[in-house]
Design an enzyme around this catalytic site. Structure first.
Site, short mmCIF file in Angstrom:
data_model
loop_
_atom_site.label_atom_id
_atom_site.label_comp_id
_atom_site.label_asym_id
_atom_site.label_seq_id
_atom_site.Cartn_x
_atom_site.Cartn_y
_atom_site.Cartn_z
N TYR A 136 38.34 42.07 39.65
CA TYR A 136 38.56 41.17 38.52
C TYR A 136 37.36 40.25 38.32
CZ TYR A 136 40.23 36.97 36.12
OH TYR A 136 40.34 35.89 35.27
N LYS A 188 34.73 40.13 35.11
CA LYS A 188 34.54 38.93 34.29
C LYS A 188 33.07 38.51 34.27
CE LYS A 188 37.29 36.69 32.46
NZ LYS A 188 37.71 36.77 31.03
#
Length: 294
Positions: free
Chosen positions: A125, A129
């Site tokens: 994740y 990002k």
């Protein structure tokens, strides 16, 4: 009046933005049903149909643990899509506000992270990002990347606050991690900040900014505060005790930063005010949530 295209309109931040942003412009919100962020052509088509004056990308793949087994999907939504949006913004000469995360850092510091500090994400994740941030910077001149943390709100399907309240109704004891430190951030305060930034947007303020509520807490501290505030509001809870535990006692697929407090001096200079304390944000959110559950 500005036309503001907001992605992720049905998420917890998107719902807050749909209520607040009309004070500064006409909001055109799109959710998953209207826009599949894994489809590059669809992104370009929607942007060119709407012809916005500014885009707020509040959409993201946020299932931190699930991302470990779905890296391609996380990459598509969190990295490739923001790059596509940024490229369209550049073509149309419009600015982009994009929401990023504290998880771009590894948590090895013991003082608040500045925007210029070295990134080193630990999870799929966090890596996706960070890739999204880089894609925006490579494709667009006018952008604000707003890094935030530990976000919760009344809207959306679920968050830490809602999970704690649900467990507090079902159990007498809850075990919560006490060795991860950050700043809980209420969507209302985050949405207010985005709303304030839109009229201020000039090329001179392009860049990366941190925004969280003020103050720091562990997940354990946050949980204790949730129950204290909820009881004051008259919430019906079975809970008697919150037990602090360590990260190894609650293993998860994704590795999280142990310390991810973000320094918010840069955004405070632009806005002329410091973010409200996280406990104030929590009280506002719980008060609103309590009304909707009566």
């Amino acid at each position: 009046m500005k036309r503001i295209l907001v992605t992720g309109i049905n998420g917890q931040l998107g719902q807050e933005l749909s209520a607040i942003l009309p004070s500064v412009g006409e909001v055109i919100g799109v959710g998953r049903a209207e826009l599949d962020l894994t489809e590059t052509e669809a992104i370009c088509q929607v942007i060119n149909q709407v012809k916005p004056d500014i885009i707020v990308n509040a959409a993201a793949y946020t299932a931190v643990d699930k991302a470990e087994s779905e890296p391609e999907l996380a990459e598509a939504i969190n990295a490739i899509a923001p790059g596509t949006i940024a490229a369209e913004c550049e073509k149309l000469a419009i600015p982009l506000i994009h929401i990023s995360t504290d998880y771009v850092f590894d948590g090895s510091q013991s003082s608040p992270y500045q925007e210029t500090d070295k990134t080193n994400p630990l999870s799929v994740y966090g890596k996706s990002k960070l890739a999204g941030e880089i894609a925006i910077q490579n494709n667009c001149k006018n952008y604000i990347i707003l890094r935030t943390a530990w976000v919760y709100g009344v809207g959306g399907k679920g968050n830490f606050v809602k999970t704690m309240l649900r467990l507090g109704k079902e159990r007498k004891e809850i075990r919560v991690v006490a060795d991860q430190i950050g700043s809980p951030t209420c969507t209302l305060d985050l949405a207010n900040t985005i709303t304030q930034l839109i009229p201020l947007f000039q090329p001179e303020i392009t860049g990366i900014y941190n925004f969280t509520n003020s103050g720091v807490a562990s997940w354990y501290d946050f949980a204790v505060a949730i129950f204290e505030e909820a009881k004051l509001l008259g919430w019906d809870l079975q809970l008697e005790r919150v037990i602090p535990i360590t990260t190894p006692e609650y293993p998860t697929p994704a590795c999280r930063p142990a310390y991810s407090v973000l320094a918010c001096g840069k955004i405070s200079t632009v806005l002329g005010t410091f973010p409200p304390h996280w406990r104030q944000g929590l009280r506002k959110m719980l008060t609103e949530l309590f009304k909707t559950t009566l």
